[in-house]
Write a protein that holds these residues in place. Sequence first.
Motif, PDB file in Angstrom:
ATOM      1  N   ALA A 201       0.828  -1.205   0.000  1.00  0.00           N
ATOM      2  CA  ALA A 201       0.000   0.000   0.000  1.00  0.00           C
ATOM      3  C   ALA A 201       0.861   1.252   0.000  1.00  0.00           C
ATOM      4  O   ALA A 201       0.598   2.220  -0.734  1.00  0.00           O
ATOM      5  N   ILE A 202       1.915   1.240   0.796  1.00  0.00           N
ATOM      6  CA  ILE A 202       2.804   2.396   0.873  1.00  0.00           C
ATOM      7  C   ILE A 202       3.563   2.587  -0.439  1.00  0.00           C
ATOM      8  O   ILE A 202       3.729   3.710  -0.920  1.00  0.00           O
ATOM      9  N   ARG A 203       4.000   1.482  -1.027  1.00  0.00           N
ATOM     10  CA  ARG A 203       4.679   1.577  -2.320  1.00  0.00           C
ATOM     11  C   ARG A 203       3.738   2.148  -3.386  1.00  0.00           C
ATOM     12  O   ARG A 203       4.150   2.961  -4.218  1.00  0.00           O
ATOM     13  N   TYR A 204       2.467   1.752  -3.338  1.00  0.00           N
ATOM     14  CA  TYR A 204       1.474   2.272  -4.284  1.00  0.00           C
ATOM     15  C   TYR A 204       1.311   3.780  -4.104  1.00  0.00           C
ATOM     16  O   TYR A 204       1.223   4.529  -5.081  1.00  0.00           O
ATOM     17  N   MET A 205       1.306   4.246  -2.858  1.00  0.00           N
ATOM     18  CA  MET A 205       1.188   5.686  -2.598  1.00  0.00           C
ATOM     19  C   MET A 205       2.406   6.431  -3.125  1.00  0.00           C
ATOM     20  O   MET A 205       2.273   7.510  -3.719  1.00  0.00           O
ATOM     21  N   HIS A 206       3.590   5.868  -2.930  1.00  0.00           N
ATOM     22  CA  HIS A 206       4.802   6.525  -3.423  1.00  0.00           C
ATOM     23  C   HIS A 206       4.842   6.568  -4.950  1.00  0.00           C
ATOM     24  O   HIS A 206       5.402   7.494  -5.528  1.00  0.00           O
ATOM     25  N   ASP A 207       4.227   5.576  -5.598  1.00  0.00           N
ATOM     26  CA  ASP A 207       4.226   5.544  -7.060  1.00  0.00           C
ATOM     27  C   ASP A 207       3.152   6.439  -7.671  1.00  0.00           C
ATOM     28  O   ASP A 207       3.264   6.844  -8.834  1.00  0.00           O
ATOM     29  N   ASN A 208       2.095   6.753  -6.899  1.00  0.00           N
ATOM     30  CA  ASN A 208       0.935   7.446  -7.478  1.00  0.00           C
ATOM     31  C   ASN A 208       0.527   8.706  -6.730  1.00  0.00           C
ATOM     32  O   ASN A 208      -0.576   9.220  -6.936  1.00  0.00           O
ATOM     33  N   TYR A 209       1.402   9.219  -5.864  1.00  0.00           N
ATOM     34  CA  TYR A 209       1.041  10.339  -5.001  1.00  0.00           C
ATOM     35  C   TYR A 209       0.643  11.603  -5.762  1.00  0.00           C
ATOM     36  O   TYR A 209      -0.079  12.462  -5.240  1.00  0.00           O
ATOM     37  N   LYS A 210       1.095  11.761  -7.002  1.00  0.00           N
ATOM     38  CA  LYS A 210       0.785  12.971  -7.768  1.00  0.00           C
ATOM     39  C   LYS A 210      -0.677  13.016  -8.197  1.00  0.00           C
ATOM     40  O   LYS A 210      -1.186  14.067  -8.571  1.00  0.00           O
ATOM     41  N   HIS A 211      -1.336  11.883  -8.151  1.00  0.00           N
ATOM     42  CA  HIS A 211      -2.726  11.792  -8.580  1.00  0.00           C
ATOM     43  C   HIS A 211      -3.630  11.561  -7.373  1.00  0.00           C
ATOM     44  O   HIS A 211      -3.172  11.187  -6.291  1.00  0.00           O
ATOM     45  N   GLU A 212      -4.898  11.744  -7.556  1.00  0.00           N
ATOM     46  CA  GLU A 212      -5.843  11.464  -6.482  1.00  0.00           C
ATOM     47  C   GLU A 212      -5.858   9.958  -6.205  1.00  0.00           C
ATOM     48  O   GLU A 212      -5.940   9.146  -7.124  1.00  0.00           O
ATOM     49  N   ILE A 213      -5.768   9.592  -4.932  1.00  0.00           N
ATOM     50  CA  ILE A 213      -5.842   8.187  -4.524  1.00  0.00           C
ATOM     51  C   ILE A 213      -6.956   8.077  -3.488  1.00  0.00           C
ATOM     52  O   ILE A 213      -6.866   8.659  -2.411  1.00  0.00           O
ATOM     53  N   THR A 214      -7.987   7.354  -3.812  1.00  0.00           N
ATOM     54  CA  THR A 214      -9.103   7.196  -2.884  1.00  0.00           C
ATOM     55  C   THR A 214      -8.888   5.976  -2.000  1.00  0.00           C
ATOM     56  O   THR A 214      -8.104   5.075  -2.322  1.00  0.00           O
ATOM     57  N   LEU A 215      -9.610   5.950  -0.886  1.00  0.00           N
ATOM     58  CA  LEU A 215      -9.544   4.803   0.017  1.00  0.00           C
ATOM     59  C   LEU A 215     -10.005   3.540  -0.694  1.00  0.00           C
ATOM     60  O   LEU A 215      -9.400   2.477  -0.552  1.00  0.00           O
ATOM     61  N   ASN A 216     -11.060   3.652  -1.486  1.00  0.00           N
ATOM     62  CA  ASN A 216     -11.561   2.491  -2.225  1.00  0.00           C
ATOM     63  C   ASN A 216     -10.507   1.953  -3.195  1.00  0.00           C
ATOM     64  O   ASN A 216     -10.332   0.734  -3.333  1.00  0.00           O
ATOM     65  N   GLU A 217      -9.799   2.866  -3.856  1.00  0.00           N
ATOM     66  CA  GLU A 217      -8.793   2.470  -4.843  1.00  0.00           C
ATOM     67  C   GLU A 217      -7.661   1.682  -4.210  1.00  0.00           C
ATOM     68  O   GLU A 217      -7.286   0.608  -4.700  1.00  0.00           O
ATOM     69  N   ILE A 218      -7.112   2.193  -3.129  1.00  0.00           N
ATOM     70  CA  ILE A 218      -5.957   1.528  -2.535  1.00  0.00           C
ATOM     71  C   ILE A 218      -6.375   0.260  -1.788  1.00  0.00           C
ATOM     72  O   ILE A 218      -5.638  -0.728  -1.749  1.00  0.00           O
ATOM     73  N   ALA A 219      -7.582   0.252  -1.220  1.00  0.00           N
ATOM     74  CA  ALA A 219      -8.074  -0.963  -0.569  1.00  0.00           C
ATOM     75  C   ALA A 219      -8.251  -2.075  -1.599  1.00  0.00           C
ATOM     76  O   ALA A 219      -7.885  -3.237  -1.360  1.00  0.00           O
ATOM     77  N   ASN A 220      -8.779  -1.716  -2.747  1.00  0.00           N
ATOM     78  CA  ASN A 220      -8.953  -2.698  -3.820  1.00  0.00           C
ATOM     79  C   ASN A 220      -7.600  -3.212  -4.312  1.00  0.00           C
ATOM     80  O   ASN A 220      -7.447  -4.392  -4.631  1.00  0.00           O
ATOM     81  N   TYR A 221      -6.604  -2.329  -4.333  1.00  0.00           N
ATOM     82  CA  TYR A 221      -5.271  -2.704  -4.802  1.00  0.00           C
ATOM     83  C   TYR A 221      -4.652  -3.795  -3.943  1.00  0.00           C
ATOM     84  O   TYR A 221      -3.980  -4.701  -4.447  1.00  0.00           O
ATOM     85  N   VAL A 222      -4.871  -3.729  -2.621  1.00  0.00           N
ATOM     86  CA  VAL A 222      -4.294  -4.736  -1.720  1.00  0.00           C
ATOM     87  C   VAL A 222      -5.274  -5.856  -1.393  1.00  0.00           C
ATOM     88  O   VAL A 222      -4.960  -6.750  -0.611  1.00  0.00           O
ATOM     89  N   GLY A 223      -6.487  -5.799  -1.993  1.00  0.00           N
ATOM     90  CA  GLY A 223      -7.445  -6.886  -1.828  1.00  0.00           C
ATOM     91  C   GLY A 223      -8.204  -6.876  -0.524  1.00  0.00           C
ATOM     92  O   GLY A 223      -8.503  -7.940   0.038  1.00  0.00           O
ATOM     93  N   MET A 224      -8.553  -5.678  -0.018  1.00  0.00           N
ATOM     94  CA  MET A 224      -9.319  -5.565   1.217  1.00  0.00           C
ATOM     95  C   MET A 224     -10.528  -4.681   0.989  1.00  0.00           C
ATOM     96  O   MET A 224     -10.583  -3.913   0.027  1.00  0.00           O
ATOM     97  N   THR A 225     -11.498  -4.763   1.890  1.00  0.00           N
ATOM     98  CA  THR A 225     -12.588  -3.804   1.869  1.00  0.00           C
ATOM     99  C   THR A 225     -12.050  -2.476   2.416  1.00  0.00           C
ATOM    100  O   THR A 225     -11.075  -2.468   3.186  1.00  0.00           O
ATOM    101  N   PRO A 226     -12.645  -1.349   2.049  1.00  0.00           N
ATOM    102  CA  PRO A 226     -12.162  -0.056   2.570  1.00  0.00           C
ATOM    103  C   PRO A 226     -12.121  -0.002   4.096  1.00  0.00           C
ATOM    104  O   PRO A 226     -11.150   0.501   4.676  1.00  0.00           O
ATOM    105  N   ALA A 227     -13.160  -0.532   4.744  1.00  0.00           N
ATOM    106  CA  ALA A 227     -13.198  -0.486   6.208  1.00  0.00           C
ATOM    107  C   ALA A 227     -12.076  -1.339   6.807  1.00  0.00           C
ATOM    108  O   ALA A 227     -11.402  -0.928   7.767  1.00  0.00           O
ATOM    109  N   HIS A 228     -11.863  -2.523   6.255  1.00  0.00           N
ATOM    110  CA  HIS A 228     -10.811  -3.405   6.754  1.00  0.00           C
ATOM    111  C   HIS A 228      -9.438  -2.779   6.533  1.00  0.00           C
ATOM    112  O   HIS A 228      -8.579  -2.781   7.424  1.00  0.00           O
ATOM    113  N   PHE A 229      -9.216  -2.236   5.328  1.00  0.00           N
ATOM    114  CA  PHE A 229      -7.914  -1.632   5.038  1.00  0.00           C
ATOM    115  C   PHE A 229      -7.638  -0.448   5.950  1.00  0.00           C
ATOM    116  O   PHE A 229      -6.520  -0.280   6.443  1.00  0.00           O
TER     117      PHE A 229
END
Length: 277
Positions: free
Chosen positions: A177-205
């Motif tokens: 998740a942190i690596r994804y943020m470092h790679d995409n920080y210039k763009h909008e990153i939503t909770l749903n997007e990053i939770a989906n990236y690591v395979g979790m629900t937004p609440a769980h992530f």
Amino acid sequence: MKYKKVLLPPEPYYSGRVTRYPDKKAAFESGLRWHGSYEISYIKKGKVRLNKLDSEIILNAGDVYVLNSQEVHSYEDIGEDTQAVMLNIIPKAIAPYVDDPHIVPSFKQPEGEALEFIRKAMDIFHGYEEYESKLISMKVRAVMYSVAYYLIRDCIDNDIQYVHGSQADDFDCAKSAIRYMHDNYKHEITLNEIANYVGMTPAHFSKYFKDKTEETFSKYLRRVRLEHAIDDLRNKKITVRQAAIENGFPNVNSFILFCKSEYGRTPAELRNYSEKN
């Protein structure tokens, strides 16, 4: 098991950070922690217990130990007479000099000539009680890059794995998740997007990330953007507004307010401080 993700921004005058102990401004932090920078520890006097996920190491006077980027660790059993120096080097300072700049290399423990040079270098750092004068900052920068030279020349080992046991997969999700943020920080990153990236629900992530890093997803993302925005201000001829927008902040005011809350200075003040030093 909790691991605290620590952000260690480099000093404004070189791509690293030197911390000399004992230090009235900073103490050895207890609890398992990890950070993006490499950390070279040198014990000048006394001894320290270094804890890692899979081992416990006693560092005595004269010992040097290299912790790799994102390696979980803590320091304990520090005596009142202990004297030590920690050198943190950001991966960005290493990247231009390795074969693949997109891979953060791991280093094995130095031996022989590399060990002797790094020990002498850490002795030099220990001899300085402050690092802010222009002349000393030049020396620090030169010695730091010499340490990096010996690490790259003699100590690269990309096969080392540091996360073992039942916590490995769990810990790797946080790192992904942190690596994804470092790679995409210039763009909008939503909770749903990053939770989906690591395979979790937004609440769980959201709960998982806070548990592992002791920081919310949104605040950590702002910290990533802040580091890059400040770096751009120091190294590029751009305005504060440009630095904010080009690094993912929604507007310049959010950049200024978050910078003041983290560093106690506005972005412009940090840039001016860097130029003076």
